[in-house]
Design a protein around this motif. Structure first.
Motif, PDB file in Angstrom:
ATOM      1  N   ASP A 321      -4.839   3.147  30.143  1.00 33.91           N
ATOM      2  CA  ASP A 321      -5.639   2.907  31.347  1.00 33.91           C
ATOM      3  C   ASP A 321      -5.278   3.857  32.488  1.00 33.91           C
ATOM      4  OD1 ASP A 321      -3.132   1.800  31.695  1.00 33.91           O
ATOM      5  OD2 ASP A 321      -3.856   0.114  32.904  1.00 33.91           O
ATOM      6  N   ARG A 322      -4.185   4.604  32.360  1.00 35.49           N
ATOM      7  CA  ARG A 322      -3.744   5.430  33.491  1.00 35.49           C
ATOM      8  C   ARG A 322      -3.260   6.824  33.123  1.00 35.49           C
ATOM      9  NH1 ARG A 322      -0.396   1.270  32.347  1.00 35.49           N
ATOM     10  NH2 ARG A 322       1.802   1.704  31.861  1.00 35.49           N
ATOM     11  N   GLU A 323      -3.110   7.141  31.862  1.00 40.98           N
ATOM     12  CA  GLU A 323      -2.572   8.434  31.463  1.00 40.98           C
ATOM     13  C   GLU A 323      -3.493   9.118  30.455  1.00 40.98           C
ATOM     14  OE1 GLU A 323      -0.078   9.726  32.836  1.00 40.98           O
ATOM     15  OE2 GLU A 323       1.285   8.150  33.538  1.00 40.98           O
ATOM     16  N   PRO A 324      -3.468  10.464  30.392  1.00 42.90           N
ATOM     17  CA  PRO A 324      -4.209  11.154  29.326  1.00 42.90           C
ATOM     18  C   PRO A 324      -3.631  10.801  27.964  1.00 42.90           C
ATOM     19  CG  PRO A 324      -2.825  12.702  30.524  1.00 42.90           C
ATOM     20  CD  PRO A 324      -2.774  11.415  31.284  1.00 42.90           C
ATOM     21  N   SER A 325      -4.468  10.933  26.946  1.00 44.83           N
ATOM     22  CA  SER A 325      -4.073  10.521  25.598  1.00 44.83           C
ATOM     23  C   SER A 325      -2.763  11.159  25.157  1.00 44.83           C
ATOM     24  CB  SER A 325      -5.190  10.887  24.614  1.00 44.83           C
ATOM     25  OG  SER A 325      -4.776  10.716  23.285  1.00 44.83           O
ATOM     26  N   GLY A 326      -2.600  12.455  25.428  1.00 46.39           N
ATOM     27  CA  GLY A 326      -1.382  13.132  25.005  1.00 46.39           C
ATOM     28  C   GLY A 326      -0.141  12.560  25.655  1.00 46.39           C
ATOM     29  N   LYS A 327      -0.245  12.170  26.919  1.00 49.70           N
ATOM     30  CA  LYS A 327       0.902  11.588  27.618  1.00 49.70           C
ATOM     31  C   LYS A 327       1.255  10.222  27.008  1.00 49.70           C
ATOM     32  CE  LYS A 327       3.994  11.343  30.999  1.00 49.70           C
ATOM     33  NZ  LYS A 327       3.552  11.353  32.411  1.00 49.70           N
ATOM     34  N   VAL A 328       0.250   9.430  26.677  1.00 47.84           N
ATOM     35  CA  VAL A 328       0.491   8.128  26.059  1.00 47.84           C
ATOM     36  C   VAL A 328       1.240   8.310  24.733  1.00 47.84           C
ATOM     37  CG1 VAL A 328      -0.561   6.036  25.124  1.00 47.84           C
ATOM     38  CG2 VAL A 328      -1.539   7.117  27.150  1.00 47.84           C
ATOM     39  N   ASN A 329       0.773   9.278  23.938  1.00 46.81           N
ATOM     40  CA  ASN A 329       1.428   9.533  22.660  1.00 46.81           C
ATOM     41  C   ASN A 329       2.843  10.062  22.856  1.00 46.81           C
ATOM     42  OD1 ASN A 329      -0.363   9.345  20.014  1.00 46.81           O
ATOM     43  ND2 ASN A 329      -1.706   9.839  21.723  1.00 46.81           N
ATOM     44  N   LEU A 330       3.025  10.935  23.836  1.00 43.77           N
ATOM     45  CA  LEU A 330       4.346  11.478  24.101  1.00 43.77           C
ATOM     46  C   LEU A 330       5.316  10.374  24.518  1.00 43.77           C
ATOM     47  CD1 LEU A 330       6.330  13.796  24.405  1.00 43.77           C
ATOM     48  CD2 LEU A 330       5.373  14.248  26.678  1.00 43.77           C
ATOM     49  N   ILE A 331       4.877   9.456  25.369  1.00 42.27           N
ATOM     50  CA  ILE A 331       5.725   8.331  25.776  1.00 42.27           C
ATOM     51  C   ILE A 331       6.146   7.518  24.553  1.00 42.27           C
ATOM     52  CG2 ILE A 331       5.724   6.119  27.006  1.00 42.27           C
ATOM     53  CD1 ILE A 331       3.893   7.481  29.110  1.00 42.27           C
ATOM     54  N   LYS A 335      10.074   7.085  23.239  1.00 40.39           N
ATOM     55  CA  LYS A 335      10.701   5.772  23.078  1.00 40.39           C
ATOM     56  C   LYS A 335      11.270   5.578  21.678  1.00 40.39           C
ATOM     57  CE  LYS A 335       7.902   3.244  26.487  1.00 40.39           C
ATOM     58  NZ  LYS A 335       6.856   2.204  26.652  1.00 40.39           N
ATOM     59  N   SER A 336      10.595   6.114  20.679  1.00 41.39           N
ATOM     60  CA  SER A 336      11.037   5.888  19.304  1.00 41.39           C
ATOM     61  C   SER A 336      12.004   6.957  18.805  1.00 41.39           C
ATOM     62  CB  SER A 336       9.843   5.784  18.355  1.00 41.39           C
ATOM     63  OG  SER A 336       9.039   6.941  18.414  1.00 41.39           O
ATOM     64  N   HIS A 337      12.055   8.118  19.492  1.00 39.34           N
ATOM     65  CA  HIS A 337      12.953   9.197  19.067  1.00 39.34           C
ATOM     66  C   HIS A 337      13.672   9.791  20.273  1.00 39.34           C
ATOM     67  CE1 HIS A 337      11.376   9.257  14.941  1.00 39.34           C
ATOM     68  NE2 HIS A 337      10.179   9.113  15.484  1.00 39.34           N
ATOM     69  N   PRO A 338      14.572   9.037  20.901  1.00 42.30           N
ATOM     70  CA  PRO A 338      15.241   9.535  22.103  1.00 42.30           C
ATOM     71  C   PRO A 338      16.115  10.757  21.862  1.00 42.30           C
ATOM     72  CG  PRO A 338      16.243   7.494  21.354  1.00 42.30           C
ATOM     73  CD  PRO A 338      14.988   7.659  20.566  1.00 42.30           C
ATOM     74  N   ASP A 339      16.590  10.954  20.624  1.00 42.50           N
ATOM     75  CA  ASP A 339      17.386  12.151  20.347  1.00 42.50           C
ATOM     76  C   ASP A 339      16.544  13.412  20.501  1.00 42.50           C
ATOM     77  OD1 ASP A 339      15.901  11.281  18.109  1.00 42.50           O
ATOM     78  OD2 ASP A 339      17.253  12.279  16.700  1.00 42.50           O
ATOM     79  N   PRO A 346      14.054  16.442  28.699  1.00 36.95           N
ATOM     80  CA  PRO A 346      15.160  15.784  29.425  1.00 36.95           C
ATOM     81  C   PRO A 346      14.704  14.915  30.584  1.00 36.95           C
ATOM     82  CG  PRO A 346      15.131  18.164  29.822  1.00 36.95           C
ATOM     83  CD  PRO A 346      14.186  17.905  28.699  1.00 36.95           C
ATOM     84  N   ASP A 347      13.644  15.292  31.284  1.00 34.21           N
ATOM     85  CA  ASP A 347      13.187  14.470  32.417  1.00 34.21           C
ATOM     86  C   ASP A 347      12.643  13.127  31.940  1.00 34.21           C
ATOM     87  OD1 ASP A 347      13.915  16.482  34.125  1.00 34.21           O
ATOM     88  OD2 ASP A 347      11.894  17.292  34.351  1.00 34.21           O
ATOM     89  N   LEU A 348      11.832  13.154  30.882  1.00 33.66           N
ATOM     90  CA  LEU A 348      11.308  11.903  30.331  1.00 33.66           C
ATOM     91  C   LEU A 348      12.440  11.073  29.730  1.00 33.66           C
ATOM     92  CD1 LEU A 348       7.918  12.815  28.602  1.00 33.66           C
ATOM     93  CD2 LEU A 348       8.261  11.239  30.501  1.00 33.66           C
ATOM     94  N   PHE A 349      13.407  11.743  29.124  1.00 34.02           N
ATOM     95  CA  PHE A 349      14.534  11.016  28.542  1.00 34.02           C
ATOM     96  C   PHE A 349      15.260  10.210  29.615  1.00 34.02           C
ATOM     97  CE2 PHE A 349      19.077  10.751  27.620  1.00 34.02           C
ATOM     98  CZ  PHE A 349      19.057  10.076  26.411  1.00 34.02           C
ATOM     99  N   VAL A 350      15.541  10.837  30.748  1.00 35.03           N
ATOM    100  CA  VAL A 350      16.239  10.144  31.832  1.00 35.03           C
ATOM    101  C   VAL A 350      15.390   9.001  32.378  1.00 35.03           C
ATOM    102  CG1 VAL A 350      17.113  10.403  34.184  1.00 35.03           C
ATOM    103  CG2 VAL A 350      17.646  12.122  32.463  1.00 35.03           C
TER     104      VAL A 350
END
Length: 364
Positions: A321-331, A335-339, A346-350
């Motif tokens: 409802d608030r992000e482009p499709s690629g951003k949703v998939n990236l999030i 979440k599932s592969h923090p390594d 690194p910014d999203l990881f933090v």
């Protein structure tokens, strides 16, 4: 409730090739999309020889030396492509007892410094050493390309089933050279008696459509109906299991059902279960909240007749409802592969792991 299903319908793709029988297929597809969210598809267009060749390769792929598999670890790839060790993922706080390789259709990443990070999500696959498993890459790429072609044909039929022009959903895709679709080759080892039976926990898929090849005769896949009951989806030779992703549910305002599903591990004393899901993506830049599809009133009434499900066991991919499709998939991937995220994002990881790399990963 019309949709409190107890089995998954089987649709015959051969009906599409005859104008006299195509309306019957469209009617069956409409029911499956709105009331179930899952279907079997038989007599499809993907070569049985290519499929059989791929199935023959799968045990050999997982039997590669661990060193060879580690050379293509997913952590090497900003595109989240490559090998994931057994037990590397968690869903809803529990270990997913599976080992897998992520591959994708050929693509040169469109990301450049300063561009949105989600454009890095797509890029070249990592492949095992050709000397160790000659011909596998060629077979896998042939398979992915044929399922891609089927998925595009299927999406036009899906539009017709919703009472829309056959090209109504084309706007959610880019040109071929800007698109990439993803596949996995998954091994669910038999439970050794010391673990839970979670092959992968309850979840939704992200995109528009998933085409699952059951590459062994094991049961294990289950889907959740309107009342929350888990329904078996046993393998049927020669078919794909097709299901709706969360993006399609969102853009159809809930007309299409993204159905919660899970996989149970093979029981103690069994052999491994193998499967090959293909995830049809949409444009990385598609903003689904900005798109409105105008459905006929008689189609919208079918949603009302269906009713709403009880609370399901799946909660992932709620950001459309608030992000482009690629951003949703990236999030979701972060979440599932923090390594992978720690190394490449690194910014999203933090943002999602402020206390550092977790001991356990909650994919959803």
């Amino acid at each position: 409730m019309a949709a409190n299903f107890s089995s998954v319908p089987v649709l015959d793709f051969a009906l599409v090739s005859d104008n006299a029988t195509k309306p019957e297929f469209i009617l069956q597809l409409r029911h499956a999309l709105i009331n179930v969210g899952f279907l079997y598809l038989k007599n499809h267009t993907v070569s049985q020889k290519v499929t059989n060749d791929l199935i023959d390769y799968i045990p050999r792929l997982f039997d590669l030396p661990q060193e060879a598999k580690n050379q293509i670890l997913m952590a090497n790839s900003p595109h989240f492509l490559g090998y994931s060790k057994l037990g590397a993922e968690f869903t809803k706080g529990k270990t997913d007892y599976r080992e897998q390789f992520d591959f994708a259709t050929p693509h040169e990443t469109q990301w450049k410094p300063g561009a949105p990070e989600h454009l890095r999500l797509w890029g070249p696959s990592q492949w095992p050493d050709e000397v160790l498993i000659p011909g596998f890459k060629n077979t896998m790429e042939k398979y992915l390309q044929q399922v891609q072609a089927l998925s595009y044909q299927f999406i036009s039929l899906l539009a017709e089933a919703f009472g829309l022009p056959s090209d109504a959903l084309k706007k959610f895709y880019d040109t071929d050279e800007l698109m990439q679709h993803r596949g996995k080759v998954v091994k669910y080892p038999a439970n050794d008696g010391s673990l839970t039976d979670q092959g992968v926990g309850p979840h939704y898929d992200a995109g528009f459509l998933t085409f699952l090849l059951n590459a062994s005769p094991h049961r294990g896949l289950q889907v959740q109906n309107l009342s929350g009951q888990w329904i078996d989806v046993p393998p049927i030779p020669g078919t794909f299991v097709v299901n709706i992703g969360k993006a399609l549910e969102f853009v159809t305002r809930g007309l299409a059902r993204a159905t919660s599903h899970r996989v149970l591990s093979p029981p103690v004393g069994s052999t491994p279960r193998y499967s090959v899901p293909f995830f049809q993506n949409i444009s990385l830049n598609a903003r689904l909240a900005d798109e409105v599809l105008d459905f006929p009133s008689e189609i919208l009434q079918l949603k009302q007749l269906r009713g709403d499900p009880v609370q399901t066991d799946s909660v992932n991919f709620a950001e459309f409802d608030r992000e482009p499709s690629g951003k949703v998939n990236l999030i979701g991937r972060v979440k599932s592969h923090p390594d992978v995220a720690q190394r490449h994002y690194p910014d999203l990881f933090v943002q999602y792991f402020p206390n550092g790399l977790p001991k356990q990963v909650s994919a959803y």
